[in-house]
Design an enzyme around this catalytic site. Structure first.
Site, short mmCIF file in Angstrom:
data_model
loop_
_atom_site.label_atom_id
_atom_site.label_comp_id
_atom_site.label_asym_id
_atom_site.label_seq_id
_atom_site.Cartn_x
_atom_site.Cartn_y
_atom_site.Cartn_z
N TYR A 1 -15.26 17.21 -16.65
CA TYR A 1 -15.56 15.82 -16.36
C TYR A 1 -16.51 15.78 -15.16
O TYR A 1 -16.19 16.30 -14.09
CB TYR A 1 -14.28 15.04 -16.07
CG TYR A 1 -14.62 13.61 -15.74
CD1 TYR A 1 -15.11 12.76 -16.72
CD2 TYR A 1 -14.51 13.14 -14.45
CE1 TYR A 1 -15.47 11.46 -16.40
CE2 TYR A 1 -14.86 11.85 -14.14
CZ TYR A 1 -15.34 11.02 -15.12
OH TYR A 1 -15.72 9.74 -14.82
N LYS B 1 -8.13 5.62 -19.85
CA LYS B 1 -8.48 6.07 -21.20
C LYS B 1 -7.31 5.83 -22.17
O LYS B 1 -6.97 4.68 -22.40
CB LYS B 1 -8.91 7.53 -21.15
CG LYS B 1 -9.89 7.85 -19.99
CD LYS B 1 -11.22 7.14 -20.12
CE LYS B 1 -12.09 7.23 -18.88
NZ LYS B 1 -12.39 8.57 -18.39
N ASP C 1 -6.14 18.34 -15.86
CA ASP C 1 -6.66 17.04 -16.29
C ASP C 1 -6.38 16.96 -17.79
O ASP C 1 -7.04 17.61 -18.59
CB ASP C 1 -8.16 16.95 -16.00
CG ASP C 1 -8.76 15.61 -16.44
OD1 ASP C 1 -8.14 14.91 -17.26
OD2 ASP C 1 -9.87 15.28 -15.97
N ARG D 1 0.84 -1.21 0.00
CA ARG D 1 0.00 0.00 0.00
C ARG D 1 0.87 1.26 0.00
O ARG D 1 0.44 2.33 -0.38
CB ARG D 1 -1.00 0.00 1.16
CG ARG D 1 -1.92 1.23 1.17
CD ARG D 1 -3.27 1.00 1.86
NE ARG D 1 -3.16 0.28 3.10
CZ ARG D 1 -2.68 0.79 4.24
NH1 ARG D 1 -2.27 2.04 4.29
NH2 ARG D 1 -2.61 0.05 5.33
C1 LIG Z 1 -12.68 9.11 -17.12
C2 LIG Z 1 -12.23 10.46 -16.73
C3 LIG Z 1 -11.92 10.76 -15.40
C4 LIG Z 1 -12.09 9.76 -14.28
O1 LIG Z 1 -11.26 8.64 -14.42
P1 LIG Z 1 -11.68 7.13 -13.95
O2 LIG Z 1 -10.49 6.34 -14.37
O3 LIG Z 1 -12.94 6.78 -14.65
O4 LIG Z 1 -11.87 7.18 -12.48
C5 LIG Z 1 -11.47 12.05 -15.13
N1 LIG Z 1 -11.35 12.98 -16.09
C6 LIG Z 1 -11.64 12.72 -17.38
C7 LIG Z 1 -11.49 13.79 -18.40
C8 LIG Z 1 -12.10 11.45 -17.74
O5 LIG Z 1 -12.40 11.21 -19.02
#
Ligand SMILES: *Cc1c(COP(=O)(O)O)cnc(C)c1O
Length: 378
Positions: free
Chosen positions: A103, A201, A176, A51
């Site tokens: 998001y 993604k 992000d 962890r």
């Molecule tokens: C999917 C996504 C997230 C969140 O990520 P997870 O892996 O689903 O928890 C945050 N920001 C953007 C732009 C996303 O497409």
């Protein structure tokens, strides 16, 4: 050649050139151990408990840090685990600025921090020039949070300009950059302090793992706090998922190039088509963020776009049920193309147009993807 002289493409292809001295294995092993023995002087090897840190995860974190030009990177069990850990240090009196359309999971988290912890959140309209400057409070704002292009309208945020606004206000800039992986945009180079990706993604790229990453320009006190919060809250990535993520990342540059080329072909085909009110894609010259996107991504406009369909929500949903190649599913960044009626998924808080269909374009053939959308619209 030193590590830093390698191009990102070569770094990705080689997966940071792992070589096991004992066996010659060219791929890192999956260290499934949760605990690590001390030596005969009762010293640790550097690892104690998974962890805190795990060797497989640490290897992938090193690759990610090099990809982002970061001092350090941390992997989490999902993108939202990373975002939640990043914002965990905020409390009453902190002021955060973020885009109004962003998001939705992160927007929900910020709203909850406002309700439960007294964090003040100022939302700004990313499509309006000057809105970010107007939203920050110099000396008060602690975090400016932006997306490189906001999901799902793909308004482009000028990361370098946002970094300047944050710096002048005495805040840090968190970016992000999920929609623009480091082969196309490196947020730290543009002045961000922390860059985040949902590695679920593009980095993973195959819709088969959840992961999140934070990478930092400086491994400072704030970063140490984030690291400690990850251990405390436990949102760590498993060794198998880290290994799978590295496997996916090795083809990131090839996948992304093909996906972006497909998206551009689709956007060009549907712009101006009867029945389509608008195509939202930064790669179109008509898009208000085109020039900024071109500058900050080196001319690749990504593989995410949205269509505004004439006839409102019902017409849009009908299209999403009629495609045969585009899969009607949420998420993005995988090798297969997805279509989604975003307002349905986001629910009552959604600020997204009711007739918006979001497309995540994969690596299939562009002509077949276009034909699929044409038959669904017919
Ligand atoms: C999917 C996504 C997230 C969140 O990520 P997870 O892996 O689903 O928890 C945050 N920001 C953007 C732009 C996303 O497409």
């Amino acid at each position: 050649m030193t590590r830093n002289e390698r191009s990102l493409e070569t770094l990705l292809a080689q997966g940071a050139r792992f070589l096991d001295r004992e066996t010659g294995a060219v791929v890192p092993p999956i260290h499934s151990a949760t605990t690590y023995a001390r030596d005969d002087r009762y010293e640790t090897t550097g690892y104690t408990y998974s962890r805190d840190a795990n060797p497989t995860v640490a290897h992938v974190e090193e690759v990610l840090a090099e990809l982002e030009g970061a001092e350090d990177a941390l992997l989490f069990s999902s993108g939202m685990a990373a975002v939640a850990t990043f914002f965990d240090s905020l409390g009453a009196g902190d002021h955060v600025v973020a885009p109004r359309v962003m998001y939705h999971g992160a927007a929900d988290l910020l709203r909850r921090l406002a309700e439960r912890r007294g964090v003040e959140v100022g939302f700004f309209d990313a499509s309006e020039p000057g809105a970010l400057e107007a939203a920050v409070r110099p000396g008060r704002t602690s975090v400016v949070w932006v997306e490189t292009c906001v999901n799902p309208t793909w308004d482009v945020i000028d990361v370098r300009a946002a970094a300047g606004v944050a710096r002048d206000a005495g805040a840090i800039l968190g970016v992000d950059a999920t929609a623009t992986p480091p082969v196309t945009l490196r947020a730290l180079d543009l002045g961000a302090d922390i860059v985040f990706h949902s590695a679920t993604k593009y980095l993973g790229g195959h819709s088969d793992l959840l992961a999140g990453v934070l990478a930092t320009r400086r491994a400072d006190e704030r970063w140490e706090e984030i690291k400690a919060a990850r251990t405390r809250m436990g949102g760590v990535l498993g060794a198998f998922e880290a290994w799978l993520l590295l496997r996916g990342m090795r083809t990131l540059h090839l996948r992304y190039e093909r996906q972006a080329a497909n998206a551009l072909a689709i956007a060009r085909h549907f712009e101006g088509r009867p029945g389509i009110e608008a195509v939202l894609y930064p790669g179109l010259e008509s898009h208000p963020g085109h020039e900024i996107a071109k500058r900050q991504t080196g001319g690749s406009f990504g593989a995410m776009l949205s269509l505004l369909v004439e006839g409102g929500a019902e017409a849009a949903k009908r299209v999403a049920t009629r495609t045969r190649l585009f899969v009607p599913a949420t998420s993005l960044g995988g090798v297969e193309s997805l279509i989604e009626h975003r307002a349905t998924v986001e629910g009552p808080h959604s600020a997204v147009p009711a007739n918006l269909l979001r497309l995540s374009v994969g690596i299939e053939r562009a002509d077949e993807l276009i034909a699929d959308l044409e038959q669904a619209l017919a």
